[in-house]
Write a protein that holds these residues in place. Structure first.
Motif, PDB file in Angstrom:
ATOM      1  N   ASN A   1      -5.512  12.410  -0.095  1.00  0.00           N
ATOM      2  CA  ASN A   1      -5.600  10.969  -0.341  1.00  0.00           C
ATOM      3  C   ASN A   1      -6.917  10.650  -1.049  1.00  0.00           C
ATOM      4  O   ASN A   1      -7.955  10.445  -0.424  1.00  0.00           O
ATOM      5  CB  ASN A   1      -5.509  10.211   0.978  1.00  0.00           C
ATOM      6  N   LYS A   2      -6.877  10.614  -2.369  1.00  0.00           N
ATOM      7  CA  LYS A   2      -8.100  10.361  -3.142  1.00  0.00           C
ATOM      8  C   LYS A   2      -8.608   8.930  -2.943  1.00  0.00           C
ATOM      9  O   LYS A   2      -9.811   8.669  -3.047  1.00  0.00           O
ATOM     10  CB  LYS A   2      -7.842  10.621  -4.617  1.00  0.00           C
ATOM     11  N   HIS A   3      -7.695   8.005  -2.661  1.00  0.00           N
ATOM     12  CA  HIS A   3      -8.111   6.614  -2.428  1.00  0.00           C
ATOM     13  C   HIS A   3      -8.963   6.525  -1.165  1.00  0.00           C
ATOM     14  O   HIS A   3      -9.984   5.824  -1.133  1.00  0.00           O
ATOM     15  CB  HIS A   3      -6.883   5.709  -2.300  1.00  0.00           C
ATOM     16  N   TRP A   4      -8.549   7.203  -0.128  1.00  0.00           N
ATOM     17  CA  TRP A   4      -9.313   7.204   1.121  1.00  0.00           C
ATOM     18  C   TRP A   4     -10.695   7.799   0.904  1.00  0.00           C
ATOM     19  O   TRP A   4     -11.694   7.253   1.384  1.00  0.00           O
ATOM     20  CB  TRP A   4      -8.537   7.995   2.172  1.00  0.00           C
TER      21      TRP A   4
ATOM     22  N   GLU B   1      -5.529  -4.408   1.086  1.00  0.00           N
ATOM     23  CA  GLU B   1      -5.166  -3.462   0.031  1.00  0.00           C
ATOM     24  C   GLU B   1      -5.751  -2.077   0.320  1.00  0.00           C
ATOM     25  O   GLU B   1      -5.082  -1.055   0.133  1.00  0.00           O
ATOM     26  CB  GLU B   1      -5.670  -3.985  -1.314  1.00  0.00           C
ATOM     27  N   ASN B   2      -6.979  -2.055   0.809  1.00  0.00           N
ATOM     28  CA  ASN B   2      -7.605  -0.769   1.117  1.00  0.00           C
ATOM     29  C   ASN B   2      -6.922  -0.080   2.295  1.00  0.00           C
ATOM     30  O   ASN B   2      -6.774   1.139   2.317  1.00  0.00           O
ATOM     31  CB  ASN B   2      -9.092  -0.967   1.413  1.00  0.00           C
TER      32      ASN B   2
ATOM     33  N   HIS C   1     -12.416   7.829  -1.737  1.00  0.00           N
ATOM     34  CA  HIS C   1     -13.202   6.869  -2.508  1.00  0.00           C
ATOM     35  C   HIS C   1     -13.708   5.737  -1.605  1.00  0.00           C
ATOM     36  O   HIS C   1     -14.843   5.271  -1.755  1.00  0.00           O
ATOM     37  CB  HIS C   1     -12.337   6.308  -3.634  1.00  0.00           C
ATOM     38  N   LEU C   2     -12.891   5.332  -0.645  1.00  0.00           N
ATOM     39  CA  LEU C   2     -13.253   4.210   0.229  1.00  0.00           C
ATOM     40  C   LEU C   2     -14.311   4.585   1.260  1.00  0.00           C
ATOM     41  O   LEU C   2     -15.103   3.742   1.667  1.00  0.00           O
ATOM     42  CB  LEU C   2     -12.003   3.685   0.951  1.00  0.00           C
TER      43      LEU C   2
ATOM     44  N   ASN D   1     -17.449  -0.183  -4.289  1.00  0.00           N
ATOM     45  CA  ASN D   1     -16.008  -0.262  -4.001  1.00  0.00           C
ATOM     46  C   ASN D   1     -15.714  -1.046  -2.730  1.00  0.00           C
ATOM     47  O   ASN D   1     -14.740  -0.772  -2.049  1.00  0.00           O
ATOM     48  CB  ASN D   1     -15.435   1.151  -3.871  1.00  0.00           C
TER      49      ASN D   1
ATOM     50  N   LYS E   1      -3.938   1.633   1.051  1.00  0.00           N
ATOM     51  CA  LYS E   1      -4.286   2.880   0.361  1.00  0.00           C
ATOM     52  C   LYS E   1      -4.585   4.003   1.349  1.00  0.00           C
ATOM     53  O   LYS E   1      -4.224   5.159   1.120  1.00  0.00           O
ATOM     54  CB  LYS E   1      -5.494   2.650  -0.541  1.00  0.00           C
TER      55      LYS E   1
ATOM     56  N   ARG F   1      -1.742   5.438  -2.065  1.00  0.00           N
ATOM     57  CA  ARG F   1      -1.481   4.994  -3.430  1.00  0.00           C
ATOM     58  C   ARG F   1      -1.830   3.515  -3.556  1.00  0.00           C
ATOM     59  O   ARG F   1      -2.032   2.816  -2.553  1.00  0.00           O
ATOM     60  CB  ARG F   1      -0.027   5.218  -3.795  1.00  0.00           C
ATOM     61  N   ASN F   2      -1.922   3.039  -4.794  1.00  0.00           N
ATOM     62  CA  ASN F   2      -2.132   1.614  -5.030  1.00  0.00           C
ATOM     63  C   ASN F   2      -0.832   0.864  -4.757  1.00  0.00           C
ATOM     64  O   ASN F   2       0.245   1.297  -5.181  1.00  0.00           O
ATOM     65  CB  ASN F   2      -2.559   1.370  -6.487  1.00  0.00           C
TER      66      ASN F   2
END
Length: 908
Positions: free
Chosen positions: A634-637, A654-655, A639-640, A647, A658, A663-664
């Motif tokens: 999970n690249k979004h996680w 929304e986060n 990043h968060l 960010n 993710k 995913r978005n």
């Protein structure tokens, strides 16, 4: 007849040393235990002593006296106590004066094991007290009292009788080397406190009472003190009347027992010399040669030195008399120096006059002007709280089965949080509902970005912490378990406690200096107060996060008193060249106080909720951060949770999407996601997840542990059971070419599929019924215990969601299938009417639609989907339970979630 004379006395004394008077092995029975005084005092004694009261007597009735460590059974007589197997060697009498003698007789008649009786009652008639003395001497039983507060053995952490040491005896009664014998119960506690401040603890304290008869008087006390290896000195409080002190001194001087320990004595009551009626203690009325002045001479002659003068500090090895109890600590120090002994522990505080309250109307002369100081606990808190008086205040009560936050509407069967239905709340984002759960109102539009900022900020975690979660997953832990393991470790960490203190400082500053919205110029002294208590000269490098928060606060144009004050503090720090102590926590507290200031002023919420707000935001954010299904993919996680701050301005909803789905989200998916979260916010205070949180609060745990209580009370039957419907749909659609359940043109004949499923279920149900005691497995998410009995049944909650989806142009093939299914079940005769599709179906079909593509492509496993369904429930319930936790912390009582004994049953 058990009594015998005790050398060196011509009468019975049942102890050789003070340490025997009451011990940790002693067990007591309290007479009139449910009376006004005993009902308050006995639980404190029982708890302090580790449970030394085995039973009580309330003539004519049975029951229990509740204490924090267990109920004390109450019987109608002493005989009943013994018949029920309760053994005791001490009796405590709280009866009115005319009932004391009879109670003592009953104790003696029925309990051969009795060693001592404590009589708390005052003004026992002299002839009754004489009878008590005679009976107990004959039986070989010691009596303490009457008109006393009992006895305490501090070394054994035990007290029996009245309220020696007050409501918090563990604070006042410190273990030490001073034995106290006092005609006054209250002054026994006062002297123990004075001694504690000076560094001296207590071995045994005896409140002897001052009725005409003193049954455990000074001669036997000094004899036992001499034989007590714990005791180095004796402190006495003596009132006029009686010759017990003269007898004791004669015993010493005639060497009837070898008393060698020093005595520090305070004789009071000179003012009673000429009165002819008792005033205060019945026995404190002097007769011939036993007034206060006479007793002063007895002791001064014995000591061989004049009354103690703190400037001269003249004492003898025998001790000294003090003119007032305030000089006892100094006198004890002087005597200990004389006999080459040291205090028991380090002194804390002093006994100088301390002014707690003052006014601006009268200016005293400099010679008597005393500065105002902080009051001692608990009075300091009481005075401070009176001055603050902001926010809602609630009556404390048993909140075990009550809530001021949520309820299930009995007519609609729709759950409500702070008066708004979950159907309404599912229209709002997670961040809005988090704010609402705490504030009881939705946030102003200008506050939503701030709420998002602080929630996203707290998602920054150390990824290595997830190694422990991976272990939990590998061991088969459910999501509630591995998330709870991390939340439990939050505790009351430094960040949260400092933020709480900073929020408290901001609120106190505003209230104590009388600042309000009309203030144009800050009061004199406020800046100096801030500089002294908040600012520091120590230089510290601000983190990027602190600089971001500082920038947000400085540029904010929101009209808010709390924000204005905090902006002023920041300017003051910059102007004075100083730093704000714990800057990061101060900035977090500023945000929390600012966004919740208005609800607090409107008395919607208590100030405690505002002070705790950072903790709630932190925990809710961490629950999301720890809930990632596939952290490595999970690249979004990733990043968060990283340390970058660029960010953190997106929607927390929304986060969270993710984090969970990797995913978005599309706009329609966010709306469905919001709906899922809103529907699971609460199902009323009776749900076991809410009860788990409330029970943890009842045990006086931190907020983090209250969340653990909630999480640990979810499971496969509560939260995880949502997967049953998903599993049913997966089985039904496993061989069906459904590419997108959100596409109306999917090409499937859902009616035919529903008919086939209905027939299969009908056949299964018939075969199961033919098997004796066969349990019929139900189809998940159809029917409801409330919404039934009509020809066509509807769950209004599911109907609301279905309509909402349709209005937003969102189609769901699984929900469509469910509605065909309930009709086909009826048409095939499987059900007697058309069942409703219940709200759990709405949760299941939305969830399955969101994961369908990933599941079909193999990027999600069935187990991961099962966890995902559970986590979706935890998201909503964790937000809603914040309201329950805050409510119970505001209104509830310690231990109020325990189940009373009369509601319990033993099952064989």
């Amino acid at each position: 007849m058990r009594s015998q004379k005790t050398r060196p006395f011509p009468y019975f004394v049942g102890i050789h040393s003070l340490e025997e008077l009451v011990t940790k092995e002693s067990r007591a029975c309290v007479i009139n235990i449910l009376g006004g005084e005993s009902r308050k005092v006995t639980p404190v004694s029982h708890e302090y002593s580790g449970g030394n009261v085995v039973a009580g007597v309330q003539y004519g009735r049975r029951g229990v006296l509740e204490t924090a460590i267990g109920d004390i059974p109450v019987y109608r007589s002493i005989r009943e106590v013994l018949d029920h197997g309760h053994q005791f060697d001490m009796g405590v009498v709280y009866l009115p004066p005319l009932g004391v003698s009879q109670a003592v007789a009953e104790l003696l008649n029925y309990n051969e094991a009795l060693k001592r009786i404590v009589i708390v009652t005052e003004k026992v008639p002299a002839h009754d007290s004489r009878n008590v003395r005679a009976m107990c001497q004959e039986a070989g039983v010691d009596v303490i009292g009457a008109n006393c507060l009992g006895v305490a053995n501090v070394w054994d952490h035990v007290r029996v009788g009245g309220s020696l040491g007050g409501d918090r005896p563990e604070e006042t009664l410190r273990k030490g080397s001073i034995a106290i014998h006092s005609n006054s119960g209250n002054f026994t506690t006062t002297m123990a406190e004075y001694l504690r401040i000076a560094g001296f603890g207590v071995s045994t304290a005896v409140s002897s009472g001052k009725d005409l008869y003193i049954h455990f008087a000074l001669p036997e006390f000094l004899y036992a003190a001499q034989n007590d290896p714990r005791t180095k000195a004796v402190v006495l409080y003596v009132e006029p009347g009686g010759y017990y002190e003269r007898l004791a001194l004669d015993c010493i001087q005639e060497r009837r027992f070898g008393f060698t320990k020093p005595i520090i004595c305070c004789v009071t009551g000179r003012w009673k010399k000429d009165i002819t009626r008792s005033c205060g203690h019945a026995g404190a009325l002097a007769g011939s040669g036993d007034d206060a002045e006479a007793k002063e001479r007895w002791f001064d002659d014995y000591f061989g030195v004049p009354v103690f003068d703190p400037k001269k500090r003249l004492v003898s090895k025998r001790g000294v008399r003090v003119p007032s109890i305030q000089y006892i600590p100094d006198a004890v120090k002087a005597v200990f120096e004389k006999i080459d002994e040291s205090p028991d522990f380090e002194a804390r505080g002093d006994l100088s006059l301390k002014l707690w309250l003052s006014d601006n109307f009268v200016t005293p002369p400099p010679s008597v002007a005393v500065p105002v100081v902080k009051a001692l606990a608990p009075y300091d808190k009481q005075i401070t709280e009176i001055n603050k008086q902001v926010g809602a205040h609630y009556l404390r009560q048993n909140m075990s089965d009550k809530s001021g936050a949520s309820r299930m509407n009995p007519k609609t069967q729709v759950a409500e949080l702070h008066g708004r239905t979950i159907l309404d709340l599912c229209n709002y984002t997670m961040e809005e509902n988090i704010f609402f759960s705490l504030a009881k109102v939705m946030p102003e539009k200008a506050d939503i970005p701030t709420v998002n900022l602080i929630l996203n900020l707290f998602m920054k975690i150390d990824e290595s912490r997830l190694d422990l979660i991976d272990i939990g997953k590998a061991n088969g832990c459910t999501p509630n378990a591995y998330i709870a393991s991390q939340i439990a470790l939050v505790g009351n960490k430094d960040l949260l406690e400092k933020s709480r203190r900073q929020a408290r400082f901001i609120i106190d500053l505003i209230r104590e200096f009388g600042v309000d919205e009309k203030t144009r110029e800050y009061p004199a002294g406020m800046d100096e107060y801030v500089i002294e208590h908040l600012l520091t000269s120590e230089e510290s490098r601000k983190s990027d996060v602190s600089n971001l928060l500082l920038s947000e606060i400085k540029k904010s144009e929101k009209r808010c008193l709390a924000l204005s004050v905090c902006q002023h503090i920041i300017q003051l720090a910059e102007k004075s060249g100083k730093e704000i102590r714990d800057t990061y926590e101060f900035l977090l507290a500023t945000i929390a106080v600012c966004i919740l200031w208005k609800p607090m002023l409107e008395k919607r919420i208590s100030r405690h909720v505002v002070e705790d707000a950072v903790t709630y935001f932190y925990i809710l954010s961490r629950i999301v951060a720890y809930s990632v299904i596939d952290r490595r993919g999970n690249k979004h996680w990733k990043h968060l949770i990283d340390k970058r701050i660029a960010n953190i301005n997106a929607s927390f909803t929304e986060n969270a999407f993710k984090v969970l789905f990797g995913r978005n989200p599309a706009d329609s998916e966010l709306m469905e996601f919001r709906t899922l979260i809103g529907l699971t916010l609460t199902n009323g205070p009776g749900t076991i997840s809410a009860k788990g949180a409330k029970g943890s609060v009842s045990a006086r745990n931190d907020i983090s542990m209250a969340y653990v209580g909630c999480l640990s009370h979810t499971g496969r039957a509560h939260g995880g059971n949502g997967f049953e419907a998903v599993e049913f749909l997966l089985e039904t659609f496993k061989d069906v070419p459904l590419a997108d359940p959100g596409d109306r043109g999917h090409g499937l004949d859902l009616k035919a599929m529903a008919n086939r499923t209905a027939k299969q279920y009908g056949a299964y149900k018939k075969s199961a019924a033919e098997v004796e005691s066969g349990a019929v497995r139900r189809i998940p998410c159809v029917n409801h215990p409330i919404f039934k009995g009509n020809e066509i049944n509807i769950d209004p909650r599911e109907q609301y969601v279905k309509t909402k989806l349709e209005q937003n142009g969102i189609y769901n093939a699984f929900l469509d299938f469910y509605h065909h299914l309930v009709q086909e079940l009826f048409d095939e005769g499987v059900t007697k009417n058309v069942f409703c599709v219940n709200v759990d179906a709405a949760l299941a079909v939305i969830t399955l639609k969101l994961v369908w593509k990933d599941l079909r492509e193999g990027t999600l496993t069935i187990k991961q989907v099962q966890d995902l369904v559970f986590i979706l429930f935890l998201y909503g319930r964790s937000i809603g339970v914040a309201a329950e936790i805050a409510d119970h912390r505001d209104r509830g009582l310690d231990m109020d979630c325990r189940t009373p004994e009369d509601r319990l049953a033993f099952v064989i």
